[in-house]
Design a protein around this motif. Structure first.
Motif, PDB file in Angstrom:
ATOM      1  N   LEU A   1      43.710  49.357  44.992  1.00 52.05           N
ATOM      2  CA  LEU A   1      43.962  50.005  43.701  1.00 52.05           C
ATOM      3  C   LEU A   1      43.393  49.196  42.545  1.00 52.05           C
ATOM      4  N   CYS A   2      43.452  47.895  42.632  1.00 47.35           N
ATOM      5  CA  CYS A   2      42.967  47.037  41.555  1.00 47.35           C
ATOM      6  C   CYS A   2      41.445  46.997  41.607  1.00 47.35           C
ATOM      7  N   ILE A   3      40.824  47.340  40.483  1.00 48.54           N
ATOM      8  CA  ILE A   3      39.367  47.440  40.456  1.00 48.54           C
ATOM      9  C   ILE A   3      38.713  46.085  40.671  1.00 48.54           C
ATOM     10  N   PHE A   4      39.230  45.062  40.002  1.00 49.96           N
ATOM     11  CA  PHE A   4      38.704  43.707  40.163  1.00 49.96           C
ATOM     12  C   PHE A   4      39.889  42.773  40.407  1.00 49.96           C
ATOM     13  N   PRO A   5      40.392  42.714  41.640  1.00 48.16           N
ATOM     14  CA  PRO A   5      41.630  41.988  41.938  1.00 48.16           C
ATOM     15  C   PRO A   5      41.539  40.470  41.822  1.00 48.16           C
ATOM     16  N   TYR A   6      40.325  39.940  41.765  1.00 50.04           N
ATOM     17  CA  TYR A   6      40.199  38.481  41.782  1.00 50.04           C
ATOM     18  C   TYR A   6      39.758  37.901  40.439  1.00 50.04           C
ATOM     19  N   GLY A   7      39.855  38.706  39.407  1.00 45.57           N
ATOM     20  CA  GLY A   7      39.510  38.214  38.084  1.00 45.57           C
ATOM     21  C   GLY A   7      40.686  37.474  37.456  1.00 45.57           C
ATOM     22  N   HIS A   8      40.427  36.310  36.872  1.00 44.49           N
ATOM     23  CA  HIS A   8      41.482  35.512  36.252  1.00 44.49           C
ATOM     24  C   HIS A   8      41.077  35.120  34.841  1.00 44.49           C
ATOM     25  N   LEU A   9      42.015  35.305  33.907  1.00 44.16           N
ATOM     26  CA  LEU A   9      41.746  34.957  32.518  1.00 44.16           C
ATOM     27  C   LEU A   9      41.851  33.448  32.317  1.00 44.16           C
ATOM     28  N   PRO A  10      41.038  32.900  31.410  1.00 42.09           N
ATOM     29  CA  PRO A  10      41.149  31.466  31.093  1.00 42.09           C
ATOM     30  C   PRO A  10      42.534  31.172  30.513  1.00 42.09           C
TER      31      PRO A  10
ATOM     32  N   MET B   1      33.804  43.024  33.225  1.00 43.31           N
ATOM     33  CA  MET B   1      33.865  44.225  34.062  1.00 43.31           C
ATOM     34  C   MET B   1      35.310  44.646  34.317  1.00 43.31           C
ATOM     35  N   ALA B   2      36.195  43.672  34.527  1.00 45.33           N
ATOM     36  CA  ALA B   2      37.579  43.979  34.879  1.00 45.33           C
ATOM     37  C   ALA B   2      38.341  44.646  33.743  1.00 45.33           C
ATOM     38  N   TYR B   3      38.074  44.237  32.509  1.00 51.92           N
ATOM     39  CA  TYR B   3      38.858  44.738  31.387  1.00 51.92           C
ATOM     40  C   TYR B   3      38.151  45.828  30.584  1.00 51.92           C
ATOM     41  N   PHE B   4      36.953  46.191  30.982  1.00 51.98           N
ATOM     42  CA  PHE B   4      36.238  47.224  30.250  1.00 51.98           C
ATOM     43  C   PHE B   4      36.990  48.549  30.272  1.00 51.98           C
ATOM     44  N   GLY B   5      37.647  48.834  31.390  1.00 53.75           N
ATOM     45  CA  GLY B   5      38.401  50.085  31.499  1.00 53.75           C
ATOM     46  C   GLY B   5      39.513  50.197  30.470  1.00 53.75           C
ATOM     47  N   GLU B   6      39.998  49.045  29.948  1.00 55.65           N
ATOM     48  CA  GLU B   6      41.055  49.056  28.942  1.00 55.65           C
ATOM     49  C   GLU B   6      40.575  49.618  27.615  1.00 55.65           C
ATOM     50  N   THR B   7      39.263  49.724  27.453  1.00 53.60           N
ATOM     51  CA  THR B   7      38.713  50.223  26.186  1.00 53.60           C
ATOM     52  C   THR B   7      38.446  51.724  26.229  1.00 53.60           C
ATOM     53  N   LEU B   8      38.701  52.331  27.377  1.00 49.12           N
ATOM     54  CA  LEU B   8      38.372  53.745  27.550  1.00 49.12           C
ATOM     55  C   LEU B   8      39.615  54.618  27.594  1.00 49.12           C
ATOM     56  N   VAL B   9      39.504  55.815  27.051  1.00 48.41           N
ATOM     57  CA  VAL B   9      40.593  56.788  27.091  1.00 48.41           C
ATOM     58  C   VAL B   9      40.014  58.165  27.417  1.00 48.41           C
ATOM     59  N   GLY B  10      40.888  59.070  27.806  1.00 50.35           N
ATOM     60  CA  GLY B  10      40.474  60.455  28.043  1.00 50.35           C
ATOM     61  C   GLY B  10      39.416  60.595  29.119  1.00 50.35           C
ATOM     62  N   ILE B  11      38.419  61.421  28.837  1.00 50.33           N
ATOM     63  CA  ILE B  11      37.346  61.703  29.784  1.00 50.33           C
ATOM     64  C   ILE B  11      36.598  60.429  30.180  1.00 50.33           C
ATOM     65  N   ALA B  12      36.404  59.534  29.222  1.00 47.60           N
ATOM     66  CA  ALA B  12      35.688  58.289  29.514  1.00 47.60           C
ATOM     67  C   ALA B  12      36.454  57.449  30.528  1.00 47.60           C
ATOM     68  N   SER B  13      37.772  57.394  30.386  1.00 45.67           N
ATOM     69  CA  SER B  13      38.590  56.632  31.329  1.00 45.67           C
ATOM     70  C   SER B  13      38.557  57.273  32.709  1.00 45.67           C
ATOM     71  N   GLU B  14      38.599  58.588  32.758  1.00 45.65           N
ATOM     72  CA  GLU B  14      38.545  59.295  34.041  1.00 45.65           C
ATOM     73  C   GLU B  14      37.213  59.028  34.743  1.00 45.65           C
ATOM     74  N   TRP B  15      36.132  59.027  33.957  1.00 48.72           N
ATOM     75  CA  TRP B  15      34.816  58.725  34.541  1.00 48.72           C
ATOM     76  C   TRP B  15      34.830  57.326  35.153  1.00 48.72           C
ATOM     77  N   TYR B  16      35.378  56.370  34.427  1.00 48.84           N
ATOM     78  CA  TYR B  16      35.405  54.974  34.879  1.00 48.84           C
ATOM     79  C   TYR B  16      36.187  54.829  36.186  1.00 48.84           C
ATOM     80  N   MET B  17      37.353  55.472  36.252  1.00 50.90           N
ATOM     81  CA  MET B  17      38.205  55.344  37.435  1.00 50.90           C
ATOM     82  C   MET B  17      37.619  56.047  38.657  1.00 50.90           C
ATOM     83  N   ASP B  18      36.745  56.985  38.436  1.00 48.28           N
ATOM     84  CA  ASP B  18      36.148  57.720  39.552  1.00 48.28           C
ATOM     85  C   ASP B  18      34.908  57.044  40.132  1.00 48.28           C
ATOM     86  N   GLN B  19      34.485  55.930  39.527  1.00 54.74           N
ATOM     87  CA  GLN B  19      33.253  55.273  39.978  1.00 54.74           C
ATOM     88  C   GLN B  19      33.462  54.446  41.241  1.00 54.74           C
ATOM     89  N   ASP B  20      32.387  54.304  41.983  1.00 56.74           N
ATOM     90  CA  ASP B  20      32.375  53.432  43.156  1.00 56.74           C
ATOM     91  C   ASP B  20      32.076  52.015  42.657  1.00 56.74           C
TER      92      ASP B  20
END
Length: 257
Positions: free
Chosen positions: A22-31, A70-89
């Motif tokens: 489920l996690c798009i980038f599970p191994y990303g860690h913030l400084p 890459m991991a947090y880019f999805g946080e900037t998207l809403v609506g159709i843009a967010s749906e597009w992002y979540m549907d990507q491989d």
């Protein structure tokens, strides 16, 4: 056995719900000490490249770590843009450039259909909106024109976009700031509502009545006899009544009917 358990739990044929899947980038860690900024949201409207620039600028303190970008880019998207992002491989996105390239390609049409002077001159005021609402919306569209217009050019195109009832009065806004053009438009709007300014349709109806030999209809007596000058007419007009055959504007309109 595992498949049987999935069938019992009603998960047969469905995607995995494990954290790593489920996690798009599970191994990303913030400084350490890094706080996630309040991102400006993108809803599929607007320039996608401009959105990428703003996002990267907000994330510059993360040390240019592409995985975090890459991991947090999805946080900037809403609506159709967010749906597009979540549907990507996501497996296709090995580096930030892969994600950014797909994002721009998906929403490139916003750049392709960006407004220009021609489209702005055809952007008319709707009857359901006030002049100020219309002007603000128009200005927002004008801000997207490339190359950018200067103030004088913007006001000129804005005047060209006006309907006849506004156009003739707003010519006085040429060379002025856009804010001044809005004020003049609001004065015209108020004048049309109160009857202090006669609309083009009212003048046309009056000229037709004169041509037909009938008496022009008087405006309601509730309007004070405020004097004003119609563009193209050297006479002063009382708002309590329309001028008659002596008005050059009416004579001109009559001959063109």
């Amino acid at each position: 056995m595992e498949q049987s358990l999935k069938n019992i739990q009603g998960l047969s044929g469905q995607k995995s719900v494990s954290y790593t899947d489920l996690c798009i980038f599970p191994y990303g860690h913030l400084p350490i000490g890094f706080k996630i900024p309040m991102f400006e949201k993108y809803d599929r409207h607007g320039d996608p490249i401009s959105h990428l620039k703003k996002y990267c600028n907000q994330f510059r303190w993360a040390g240019r770590k592409e995985e975090l970008l890459m991991a947090y880019f999805g946080e900037t998207l809403v609506g159709i843009a967010s749906e597009w992002y979540m549907d990507q491989d996501m497996s296709r996105w090995h580096i930030w450039d892969d994600l950014a390239r797909d994002f721009v390609r998906q929403f490139q049409y916003n750049i392709d259909i960006a407004p220009d002077k021609n489209s702005l001159s055809n952007l008319k005021k709707k009857s359901s909106e006030s002049f100020r609402e219309y002007a603000i919306k128009w200005h927002e569209q004008a801000a997207s024109v490339m190359p950018p217009m200067d103030e004088a050019d913007m006001v000129s195109v804005f005047i060209q976009a006006q309907e006849v009832d506004y156009f003739q009065y707003m010519m006085s806004a040429m060379g002025k700031l856009f804010a001044e053009a809005i004020k003049i438009g609001e004065m015209v709007e108020n004048g049309l509502k109160t009857g202090h300014i006669l609309s083009h349709s009212a003048i046309r109806a009056t000229s037709q009545a004169i041509q037909g030999g009938s008496t022009p209809r008087l405006l309601p007596a509730k309007h004070p006899a405020t004097l004003l000058s119609l563009p193209g007419c050297g006479l002063s007009h009382g708002s309590s009544a329309l001028c008659g055959d002596e008005c050059p504007t009416i004579r001109s309109a009559t001959t063109t009917v």
